[in-house]
Design a protein around this motif. Structure first.
Motif: not given
Length: 356
Positions: A305-334
């Motif tokens: 909750d609160g600020f901890a939740r905001v921090t977790w979602y900010v970290l989630g954006c970096f996780i999202l970038m990594a997952v999206s990058w892998a998806s583009l290279v390993l799945f979407e492009t092939p």
């Protein structure tokens, strides 16, 4: 030396401002949805970020005209064009849809969010028909409504492009559509927030405006200080969102951002920051389609909750970038190459090559 497939590269150096804007818009949409789960002072300031979808539609109109305008001279060309669009959009759409179908089946009648698993909407969603008012609720990976609306624009592209080449006609059509939509919709559900409920109508003026920018691209070479204009209009949009300005007033501002972005590209004006961020524009579709599944299956599972939740979602954006990058290279492009088959993919690079 062969470059790594993991290196992100724009398809062309001629559209870097638009690639930059696509990435900014994708992150804006992410925070529009993530912000709805955060503390009130934050989420209330992010509501207008949903208009970044309209920025996608405008850019799509311009880019599709840039790449395919004048290249659909036969039924076969049109068939290949649609095949390429299917190859780009459908694989990841079906994967994310499948994740929510599996979750819905696992939850059964105990589903906490029944609207998310509207089984009557499964077939329309599968075949990208769920922006036509067929579904009664936004369901499954519901951001895919915009992919449905965009694919409808692809189907209509030869007709819309023929209209756009009449020069003043599409601009007049955009104004008329604006006036009609603002007149017939009001209150709590105006046209610029339509999604599953006829979001395809919302896409039409934006896509037409993008086509118009392509037709008028030579005139845009005379627009003064386009890069400055792009950043000023973008900053004004953010300011309008944070000050909770009426979203109806911000719609033309979103269109103006792309107007200046196109003008900057046709004038070959690209600042250092744009050049650095533009390659991330290749992740736009992945980020857009994967951010809700990531929230559903990971971020929302952590009880904070609160600020901890905001921090977790900010970290989630970096996780999202990594997952999206892998998806583009390993799945979407092939998958894109496999579905496209032997027919050569047309890119903006091909447009720049002289024909023999």
């Amino acid at each position: 030396m062969k470059k790594s497939k993991w290196v992100l590269r724009p398809e062309s150096s001629k559209l870097l401002n638009l690639d930059f804007l696509r990435f900014v818009a994708a992150i804006g949409i992410v925070w529009f949805h993530y912000g709805s789960t955060l503390i009130d002072p934050i989420k209330e300031r992010l509501e207008a970020f949903l208009l970044f979808v309209d920025l996608f539609f405008v850019i799509s109109g311009y880019v599709i005209a840039y790449v395919y305008g004048g290249r659909l001279g036969s039924g076969h060309d049109y068939q290949v064009f649609l095949r390429k669009r299917v190859a780009r959009l459908i694989p990841l759409h079906w994967v994310t849809l499948g994740l929510y179908v599996a979750l819905g089946l696992a939850l059964g009648t105990n589903a906490k969010y029944p609207d998310m698993f509207n089984w009557q909407c499964l077939i329309p969603t599968t075949f990208l028909m769920h922006s036509f008012g067929i579904c009664t609720t936004p369901s499954f990976n519901y951001v895919s409504w915009s992919i449905s609306a965009e694919f409808a624009m692809y189907i209509a592209f030869p007709l819309l492009f023929a209209v756009a080449r009449l020069r003043w006609v599409p601009l007049a059509a955009v104004v008329i559509i604006f006036v009609i939509l603002f007149q017939i919709t009001s209150g709590a559900h105006p046209w610029y927030i339509w999604t599953h409920d006829f979001g395809v109508v919302r896409a039409l003026p934006a896509f037409l405006f993008g086509l118009s920018l392509f037709v008028y691209r030579d005139e845009l070479k005379r627009v003064p200080a386009p890069t400055t204009g792009m950043f000023i209009t973008l900053a004004l949009f953010f300011w309008g969102s944070f000050t909770r300005t009426s979203m109806g007033a911000l719609v033309p501002l979103i269109y103006a951002v792309v107007f200046f972005g196109v003008a900057a590209d046709v004038q070959d004006r690209r600042i250092w920051m744009v050049k650095r961020i533009a390659p991330l524009g290749q992740l736009t579709y992945s980020v857009y389609m994967l951010h809700l599944p990531l929230q559903t299956f990971l971020l929302a599972r952590v009880p904070l909750d609160g600020f901890a939740r905001v921090t977790w979602y900010v970290l989630g954006c970096f996780i999202l970038m990594a997952v999206s990058w892998a998806s583009l290279v390993l799945f979407e492009t092939p998958m894109r190459r496999w579905i496209s088959g032997k027919a050569k993919e047309v890119t903006v690079i091909d447009v720049l090559r002289p024909r023999r």
